[in-house]
Design an enzyme around this catalytic site. Structure first.
Site, PDB file in Angstrom:
ATOM      1  N   SER A  85      38.648  76.120  25.857  1.00  0.00           N
ATOM      2  CA  SER A  85      37.313  75.678  26.491  1.00  0.00           C
ATOM      3  C   SER A  85      36.090  76.725  25.068  1.00  0.00           C
ATOM      4  O   SER A  85      35.164  76.333  24.821  1.00  0.00           O
ATOM      5  CB  SER A  85      36.707  75.712  27.550  1.00  0.00           C
ATOM      6  OG  SER A  85      37.570  74.525  28.242  1.00  0.00           O
ATOM      7  N   ILE A 103      48.265  70.628  20.415  1.00  0.00           N
ATOM      8  CA  ILE A 103      47.793  69.731  19.522  1.00  0.00           C
ATOM      9  C   ILE A 103      48.759  68.431  19.753  1.00  0.00           C
ATOM     10  O   ILE A 103      49.991  68.151  19.495  1.00  0.00           O
ATOM     11  CB  ILE A 103      48.162  70.360  18.169  1.00  0.00           C
ATOM     12  CG1 ILE A 103      47.339  71.910  18.031  1.00  0.00           C
ATOM     13  CG2 ILE A 103      47.790  69.391  16.868  1.00  0.00           C
ATOM     14  CD1 ILE A 103      45.998  71.797  18.419  1.00  0.00           C
ATOM     15  N   GLU A 118      39.713  67.268  25.763  1.00  0.00           N
ATOM     16  CA  GLU A 118      38.329  67.326  25.110  1.00  0.00           C
ATOM     17  C   GLU A 118      37.409  68.236  26.135  1.00  0.00           C
ATOM     18  O   GLU A 118      36.435  67.425  26.149  1.00  0.00           O
ATOM     19  CB  GLU A 118      38.061  65.894  24.952  1.00  0.00           C
ATOM     20  CG  GLU A 118      38.881  65.034  24.246  1.00  0.00           C
ATOM     21  CD  GLU A 118      38.949  65.314  22.810  1.00  0.00           C
ATOM     22  OE1 GLU A 118      38.348  66.386  22.238  1.00  0.00           O
ATOM     23  OE2 GLU A 118      39.740  64.682  21.930  1.00  0.00           O
ATOM     24  N   THR A 149      37.578  70.436  29.769  1.00  0.00           N
ATOM     25  CA  THR A 149      38.057  70.024  31.201  1.00  0.00           C
ATOM     26  C   THR A 149      36.795  69.644  31.879  1.00  0.00           C
ATOM     27  O   THR A 149      35.673  69.505  31.361  1.00  0.00           O
ATOM     28  CB  THR A 149      38.238  71.319  32.102  1.00  0.00           C
ATOM     29  OG1 THR A 149      37.377  72.376  31.989  1.00  0.00           O
ATOM     30  CG2 THR A 149      39.473  72.083  31.278  1.00  0.00           C
TER      31      THR A 149
END
Length: 387
Positions: A137, A162, A367, A369
Site C-alpha cells: 500500500s 503480480i 488494489e 486493502t
C-alpha cells in the site's frame, strides 16, 4: 452464473448484444470448467485468447487502437458476468485492463499506435507491476530502480504479488528513476520475454489457484526510452489514476462472485427439504437470502454510480474506494452466508460455495486493502491526516 432475471442497466442495444455474447461465452466456455481447472491450478490461457478474439479484452479503450469504445458502466457489467463464471477470468480481464491503462491514457500517439492494437485485441495478456516485497500500500516507497544509460533504461529489482506473473506478454512497471518519494517514479512498458526478466514460483494461495501470482525479478533488464510511459517522475500519478479505475473492476468482480453464491444458495434452498418441506420455506433462511440479495443490489448500484461519474469525466476517486470497500465486504459476507445455507455440504468441495468464499477473501486485499479504502474515503471527507 447470474440468473437471467438480474436486471442490467445497459445504455444501448449494442451494449445489450455485447452482454448476451458475454453470457453465452461464460455459460458455454468458462463456467463448466471452472471448478475442475481451479482445483488443478490450470491457467485458462485459451479463454483469454477467446476473449481477445471476441473483442472483450479492450472494451473501455479507443477503437482506433483496437478497443471496444464501451463506457465503464458497460465494461464493469461484463466483468461481473465473467467473474460470476470464474473469478480467475473476470479478475484477469480487470488486471489486463489495468496494465493497458498507463499506455492508453499517458502514452504518445506513436506508442499507442505501435503497442495498443496487440495489447487490446491481438492476443497479448498484460500484468501490472507496482507492489514489492516491502512496499504494498505504501507504493511511494518502492525500490525497483530504473537507471538511464544512453537511449535505454536498465531495470533492477523485484515486484511482488503480480497477477499473471510469469505468463504475461507485457508488464507495466513502476520503477524509481529519481529521488525518494512519489516524484521519483516512472512508468515503463516491459516485454514479457525481455532478457533479465524472470518469475519466481507462483504463490500457494487459498483461492484463485488457476491465476498465477508471483514475484517478478528484473536483473539488468534493458529497454529503450521509447518504452517509457509519460514523463520521467510521472509514474506515481499514472499509478494512482489506474488504481481508481482498477478498484471499480474489483468491485464488479466481487458482485459477480456474490451473485453466483446467492444463485447457488437459492437453488439449493429450494431443492433441499427438512421437516417435510423445502428449507427455503423457513423464515430464518428466507431473511438470510433477502439480506444477501440486498447487499448485492446495493453494491451493484454503487459501482455503477461510480462508473457513470468516470464516464462523464467527473471525479470518482472517493466513489471508487467506496465501491471497492462495500462490494468486497459484501462478497465476503454473502459467500460466507451461502456456505451456511448449504450447511455441512457447503463446507465440501462438491459444491461451489466454498470456492466462492475462499475467492472472495482476496478481493478485500487486492488494489489496496479495505483499510486503505477507508483511509482514502476519510481523506476525501476530512482532509489529509495531520502529522
Amino acid at each position: 452464473m447470474p440468473e437471467s432475471g438480474v436486471e442490467r442497466q445497459l445504455p444501448t442495444d449494442e451494449a445489450r448484444d455485447l452482454l448476451r455474447l458475454v453470457r453465452d461465452i461464460a455459460q458455454r466456455e468458462i463456467a463448466p470448467r471452472a471448478a475442475e481447472e481451479e482445483e488443478a491450478g490450470r491457467f485458462p490461457r485459451d479463454t483469454f485468447a477467446l476473449l481477445s478474439s471476441s473483442g472483450l479484452l479492450g472494451l473501455p479503450y479507443d477503437s482506433e487502437f483496437g478497443g471496444g469504445d464501451q463506457p465503464y458502466e458497460v465494461y464493469l457489467q461484463v466483468l461481473e458476468e465473467l467473474a460470476a463464471a470464474r473469478l480467475t477470468v473476470g479478475l484477469g480481464v480487470s488486471v489486463h485492463s489495468l496494465a493497458c491503462h498507463a499506455l492508453a491514457n499517458f502514452g504518445t500517439k506513436e506508442q499507442r499506435s505501435e503497442h495498443l492494437p496487440d495489447m487490446l485485441a491481438g492476443g497479448l495478456l498484460g500484468a501490472y507491476c507496482l507492489s514489492e516485497p516491502a512496499s504494498g500500500s505504501d507504493a511511494a516507497s518502492l525500490r525497483t530502480k530504473a537507471v538511464r544509460e544512453g537511449g535505454d533504461w536498465v531495470l533492477d529489482g523485484t515486484k511482488a504479488w503480480i497477477t499473471h506473473g510469469g505468463v504475461a506478454d507485457f508488464y507495466t512497471v513502476l520503477a524509481r528513476s529519481g529521488g525518494e518519494g512519489a516524484r521519483g517514479i516512472t512508468a515503463y512498458l516491459v516485454p514479457g520475454d525481455a532478457e533479465g526478466l524472470s518469475a519466481a514460483a507462483p504463490e500457494k494461495k487459498m483461492g484463485m489457484k488457476g491465476s498465477p501470482t508471483a514475484q517478478i525479478h528484473f536483473d539488468g533488464v534493458r529497454i529503450p526510452d521509447a518504452r517509457r510511459i509519460g514523463d520521467e517522475g510521472q509514474g506515481f500519478q499514472i499509478a494512482l489514476a489506474a488504481l481508481d479505475s482498477g478498484r471499480l473492476g474489483i468491485a464488479a468482480c466481487a458482485i459477480g462472485v456474490a451473485q453466483a453464491a446467492l444463485d447457488a444458495a437459492i437453488e439449493y434452498a429450494k431443492g433441499r427439504s427438512q421437516f417435510g418441506r423445502p428449507i427455503a420455506d423457513f423464515q430464518g433462511l428466507r431473511f438470510m437470502l433477502a439480506d444477501m440479495a440486498t447487499q448485492i443490489e446495493a453494491g451493484r448500484a454503487l459501482y455503477l454510480s461510480a462508473a457513470r461519474l468516470r464516464d462523464a469525466g467527473l471525479p470518482f476517486s472517493k466513489q471508487a474506494a467506496m465501491a471497492k470497500l462495500l462490494c468486497t465486504d459484501a462478497a465476503m459476507k454473502v459467500t460466507t452466508d451461502a456456505v451456511q445455507v448449504f450447511g455441512g455440504y457447503g463446507y465440501t468441495a462438491d459444491f461451489p460455495v466454498e470456492r466462492y468464499m475462499r475467492e472472495a477473501k482476496v478481493l478485500q486485499i487486492v488494489e489496496g486493502t479495505n483499510q486503505i479504502q477507508r483511509m482514502v474515503i476519510a481523506r476525501h471527507l476530512a482532509g489529509p491526516e495531520t502529522r
